[in-house]
Design an enzyme around this catalytic site. Structure first.
Site, PDB file in Angstrom:
ATOM      1  N   HIS A 329     -18.634   0.437  -4.060  1.00 34.06           N
ATOM      2  CA  HIS A 329     -17.684  -0.142  -4.855  1.00 34.06           C
ATOM      3  C   HIS A 329     -17.535   1.186  -5.962  1.00 34.06           C
ATOM      4  O   HIS A 329     -16.257   1.406  -5.921  1.00 34.06           O
ATOM      5  CB  HIS A 329     -18.278  -1.078  -5.701  1.00 34.06           C
ATOM      6  CG  HIS A 329     -17.208  -1.737  -6.656  1.00 34.06           C
ATOM      7  ND1 HIS A 329     -15.982  -2.430  -6.315  1.00 34.06           N
ATOM      8  CD2 HIS A 329     -17.297  -1.871  -8.037  1.00 34.06           C
ATOM      9  CE1 HIS A 329     -15.282  -2.642  -7.319  1.00 34.06           C
ATOM     10  NE2 HIS A 329     -15.788  -2.313  -8.238  1.00 34.06           N
ATOM     11  N   HIS A 366      -9.266   3.761  -9.012  1.00 38.45           N
ATOM     12  CA  HIS A 366      -9.583   2.364  -8.917  1.00 38.45           C
ATOM     13  C   HIS A 366      -8.551   1.619  -8.786  1.00 38.45           C
ATOM     14  O   HIS A 366      -7.663   1.396  -9.482  1.00 38.45           O
ATOM     15  CB  HIS A 366     -10.411   1.948 -10.012  1.00 38.45           C
ATOM     16  CG  HIS A 366     -10.892   0.606 -10.171  1.00 38.45           C
ATOM     17  ND1 HIS A 366     -10.630  -0.163  -9.101  1.00 38.45           N
ATOM     18  CD2 HIS A 366     -12.174  -0.030 -10.605  1.00 38.45           C
ATOM     19  CE1 HIS A 366     -11.473  -1.348  -9.300  1.00 38.45           C
ATOM     20  NE2 HIS A 366     -12.096  -1.278 -10.143  1.00 38.45           N
ATOM     21  N   SER A 634      38.580  -8.403  43.933  1.00 38.57           N
ATOM     22  CA  SER A 634      38.997  -8.482  45.346  1.00 38.57           C
ATOM     23  C   SER A 634      37.771  -9.120  46.263  1.00 38.57           C
ATOM     24  O   SER A 634      37.453 -10.525  45.785  1.00 38.57           O
ATOM     25  CB  SER A 634      39.389  -7.393  46.099  1.00 38.57           C
ATOM     26  OG  SER A 634      40.002  -7.359  47.250  1.00 38.57           O
TER      27      SER A 634
END
Length: 1007
Positions: A329, A366, A634
């Site tokens: 963190h 952050h 044709s």
């Protein structure tokens, strides 16, 4: 969150590991400070770079800062923005410009990144929509607070609801699910700073308990106003130095940053089974909360963090400490870092080898709600490169951490992950303000099984698709660069990824080549304006069969060798010919020295043309491209009839044989002349040339064929030459498609008498005998005798096929002999040829298959023609338009428009191409309609709206409809029901409804 529901019994045996789930990360995407995509983010990791930067004085002033602000105590002129946060491709997501300008830029960027995550996974979200979940996290909308809140209008509740949907934290997951068409669970997960990893853990849980089969986890955080710096006061979490230094002795707080990221997840066994690209594998995950075990609500807890770390490791089935690095963190705060390291040490203290510590916040700041997502993506990129991501700017450890008493060492620079005889592995942490802790154990992807050698096609079709021509050109240029790069992707894998893993968008371009360089060269010579095509919404394919000719070379033999359907047609033709005592047609077709028309054996040429045309039709069916309609010029009508199931292959060969022999033995000598005049202009000239001339072909505007006795045809040709009218003799020495061929009818009738002719079944046959859709009459012999004595109504047949819904005509002639006439006869459909004058001779089968694939793709069908191949991530992503959608800051702030931190030159906002202004004459004639059009344009944020523009195609929503009705009621005093817009869909229909209401009101007033 470690509980796992029991899967159904038949799934139990296929679970990856008893200790916990194995969740594959099959796609990732992100935009972070200093890194606009994951390739740039990977370079930042490798180089130890940072996206945190000073705010320039000009940018501070533009953001409304006063001149004295930068010198005030505690002011820090630093930011960590993403590039062009206001940019958004509103047209791609069908969002009207007015709504786009009010939409939270967090949601704009999250939607685009979610799309890119699917692309990275080589997965089309619209084809993988079922049971695909969305878990989203967005920060509080400061866009709303800064730009919209002051504009709130009590008298516009519908507008407020629209703003809440576009800016509220309750809506990102469902908004993204709606825009991408995903139908699994859609939930918003908000746990403050751990939200970005909480959405991942929640998604893993849904996959583990079989609530979903795929799960998109997406998180974003972008703050406004931008470019203002910040105040760092006292012991706040904000860094006075403007640097985030996790685990450093100089750590003094964090720096806020902006970013968005997304991962697409699947159960590992499912990803492997479907051949998904796998970036990494999540082996364990856990979520808990600190509860009351801490000093205060906002304080972290060693106990809470340690427990979540241990739970994730247990679910992953690994021993504590068996990690290579931890993406922490790492906020760089005085309180947070020591507690985090203490919790890590409690769980991993007995690690057998050192564990590196790193933290994304040192590089990008952050990201708050998106911080955990950024950490996970950074860890995966590190595992893929087998590098520990560094902590930029790290100097020396914070002594309060006591790292020398732990197995942890801070990664000051990117360092190789050592080989420990197992997959490289990392832990990723995110701890939320308020105590929600999340930890994930992720390891490098397992080695992919060695695939069987792929057949190397000589030619490959690379299909590119975009939402508009400008994006298609950007995509084309991106692919040119990628194909020319030293590490260019395998062309077969790239083609398979685009074919099977990218969205079927409407604007299309296809390149054909044998290798990366050839594909790049083909893309370089094309332009979307010339070669691109808008694929029809409901494609319908019409096959057009010529009257004569087959390509030279061995192409049909090669196709017969590799495609059973082609070989079956040739076998059937040869068997029918053998029964008639005729030589096999397959031998002649495989002769590389033969001509495409046999001047001696006309019957063999015609049967060969039939075999080639029918074989191509059957090949297209096996490749997933069956025709919706067929027609033939044709004698080509016999091939069309066989393709439509009117006549069996053997009977068709017998009919052709009888026709050719009657043509040779029973028909008089004659000539045929193609003239560049319409039938009406030709009639008097034919009358002057003699009585024995007839119109034999109506091929298109100014394209007619005349046939008759030789002398009469030559006289007409001389007149055409004298008048300077373009003309040419047709290489047919008989007056075909005229009454002079009546002598051939008895032989044809005798051949037809024993045949089983049927009305068309599922494939529509358009007849050039009648010029319209064939009915039961083609199941009778008279139709086929008439076919030789009546003119060929080719232009009428083409127009009839388009009227029946044909959007693409695919001419199967060896040279594009019918293309000019066909294109002149259609209005909006496309006319495509498989061969052209430059490539008809010697074209190989692989090139033909690539051309078929390109044709199908450009026509709006599924790309076809290539063998299955692995799909790959990491290919050029969709190049979203960088249109700036902005609501300026309220006037009271006196803040000028904010320049973007990205490139100075920004593209002007696009004007959607679907709306046209109401003509002035119409406005004067119908003022009510003019008012309705004006209100629609204002409420949808468009420059103009036409009377017949479709509300939903303009991006209209129920809220927009409510706002439109409110404005109409205020302007005209009339209030139709809410469903009036949905029912009528256009301004004209709504104006008619209003006029009726006004009439009813007047009647009521006079009653």
């Amino acid at each position: 969150m470690t509980h796992r529901m029991n899967p159904p019994d038949d799934m139990t045996a296929s679970m990856e590991a008893a200790e916990g789930p194995a969740i594959a990360i099959i796609g990732m995407a992100g935009r972070f400070p200093g890194a606009g995509d994951l390739a740039a983010f990977a370079r930042m990791i490798r180089d130890g770079g940072t996206g945190i930067r000073p705010v320039t004085p000009a940018r501070l002033a533009a953001a409304g800062r006063r001149p004295e602000d930068p010198v005030r105590p505690g002011f820090v002129a630093v930011e960590a923005p993403i590039d062009q946060p206001l940019a958004f491709d509103a047209g791609f997501f069908n969002v009207p410009p007015r709504e786009a300008a009010r939409l939270d830029p967090q949601l704009r960027n999250m939607a685009e990144i979610a799309w890119h995550a699917f692309e990275d996974a080589a997965t089309d979200p619209r084809r993988a929509a079922s049971r695909t979940a969305v878990y989203a996290a967005a920060n509080l909308s400061t866009w709303w607070l800064a730009h919209l809140a002051a504009r709130y209008d009590d008298d516009d509740p519908a507008g407020l609801i629209a703003d809440l949907i576009g800016n509220g934290q309750d809506y990102p997951a469902t908004w993204i699910a709606h825009r991408l068409g995903l139908t699994g669970p859609a939930l918003n997960v908000l746990t403050a700073c751990s939200s970005g990893l909480a959405v991942v853990a929640t998604a893993c849980q849904a996959l583990s308990d079989y609530s979903a089969d795929r799960a998109l986890a997406v998180a974003g955080s972008i703050a406004f106003p931008q470019g203002r710096g910040y105040r760092a006061e006292g012991d706040s979490i904000h860094s006075p130095s403007g640097r985030c230094r996790p685990f450093d002795a100089a750590a003094d707080g964090t720096v806020s940053g902006d970013g968005v990221g997304a991962v697409l997840l699947r159960r590992l066994e499912d990803a492997r089974a479907d051949g998904d690209p796998i970036r990494a594998v999540i082996r364990g995950f856990a979520i808990n909360n600190d509860g009351g075990r801490k000093a205060g609500y906002s304080a972290p807890s060693i106990d809470g963090q340690a427990e979540v770390l241990a739970e994730a490791a247990a679910l992953a089935g690994i021993a504590p400490g068996d990690l290579d690095f931890i993406e922490a963190h790492g906020t760089g705060t005085r309180l947070g870092d020591p507690i985090e390291v203490a919790a890590l040490a409690r769980v991993h203290a007995r690690a057998a080898a050192p564990i590196a510590l790193t933290a994304a916040k040192a590089a990008i700041g952050h990201l708050e709600t998106a911080a955990g997502m950024a950490g996970l993506i950074r860890a995966v990129l590190g595992l893929q490169a087998r590098l520990v991501p560094p902590v930029p700017g790290f100097t020396q450890p914070n002594p309060l951490l006591k790292l020398d008493e732990t197995p942890f060492r801070v990664a000051a620079r990117a360092q190789p992950i050592p080989d420990r005889g197992r997959p490289a592995r990392a832990g990723v942490s995110a701890f939320g303000f308020g105590g929600t802790n999340v930890h994930v154990i992720v390891e490098e992807a397992p080695a992919a099984p060695r695939p069987a050698p792929l057949p190397r096609p000589g030619q490959i079709c690379l299909p590119l698709a975009a939402a508009d021509p400008a994006a298609l050109d950007r995509l084309r240029l991106a692919w040119i660069d990628r194909l020319r790069a030293p590490d260019a992707p395998d062309p077969a894998v790239a083609a398979a990824t685009l074919r099977d893993g990218r969205a079927r968008l409407p604007w299309r371009l296809a390149a054909i080549g044998g290798d990366a360089a050839a594909l790049a060269a083909d893309l370089a010579r094309q332009s979307p304006q010339i070669h691109g095509r808008l694929a029809p919404h409901r494609p319908r394919l019409a096959l057009v069969f010529p009257g004569q000719g087959v390509p030279t070379g061995r192409i049909l033999g090669a196709l017969a060798r590799d495609h059973a359907a082609v070989g079956a047609v040739l076998d059937d033709c040869d068997a029918a010919l053998a029964a008639l005592g005729r030589p096999a047609v397959s031998t002649w077709l495989s002769d590389p020295e033969r001509a495409d028309i046999d001047p001696v054996e006309a019957d063999r040429s015609q049967i060969a043309g039939f075999a080639f045309g029918l074989a191509l039709a059957r090949l297209l069916e096996t490749l997933g491209l069956p025709p919706d309609l067929v027609l033939g010029h044709s004698v080509g009508e016999i091939t069309a009839a066989a393709a439509a199931g009117v006549i069996d292959t053997g009977d068709a060969v017998r009919l052709l044989d009888a026709r050719a022999r009657a043509f040779r033995d029973d028909a008089p000598q004659g000539l045929m002349l193609a003239v560049a005049l319409a039938a009406g202009a030709l009639a008097p000239l034919m009358a002057e040339a003699g009585p024995e001339l007839w119109l034999a072909g109506l091929n298109g505007p100014g394209q007619s064929v005349v046939a008759g006795r030789p002398d009469a045809v030559r006289r007409l040709a001389a007149r055409m030459a004298a008048d300077g009218v373009p003309h040419r003799m047709v290489a047919v020495p008989r007056p075909a498609h005229t009454p002079l061929m009546a002598g051939c009818v008895p032989r044809l009738a005798a051949a037809l008498s024993g045949m089983d002719l049927r009305a068309p079944g599922g494939v529509m046959l358009v007849s050039t005998v009648t010029g319209g859709l064939a009915d039961a009459a083609v199941g009778r012999a008279a139709h086929w005798t008439d076919q030789l004595t009546r003119p060929v109504r080719f232009a009428e047949a083409v127009a009839a096929a388009e009227a029946e819904g044909a959007t693409t005509f695919l001419e199967l002639s060896p040279r594009p002999v019918l293309a000019q006439a066909g294109r002149a006869a259609i209005r909006a459909a496309a006319w495509v040829t498989l061969f052209d004058d430059e490539t008809a001779d010697g074209r190989d089968a692989e090139a033909l298959l690539a051309r078929i694939g390109a044709t199908a793709f450009l026509a709006g069908h599924e790309p076809v023609g290539a063998a299955p191949a692995p799909r790959s991530g990491g290919l050029p992503a969709y190049p979203f338009a960088r249109d700036i959608h902005e609501v300026p800051l309220p006037a009271r702030t006196a803040a000028p428009a904010l320049p973007s931190p990205g490139p100075a030159a920004l593209p002007a906002a696009r004007t959607p191409p679907t709306h046209t202004a109401l003509p002035a004459a119409d406005a004067a004639e119908d003022p009510l309609l003019a008012v309705v059009c004006e209100i629609w344009a204002e409420r949808l944020g468009l420059p103009a709206v036409g009377a017949d523009d479709d509300f939903f195609r303009l991006g209209g929503t129920s809220l927009a409809a409510l706002q439109i009705l409110n404005a109409i009621e205020e302007a005209a005093g009339l209030r139709p029901p809410l469903g009036a817009i949905a029912e009528g869909r256009t301004p004209r229909a709504l104006a008619d409804r209003l006029a009726a209401l006004a009439g009813d009101d007047m009647i009521g007033a006079t009653a």
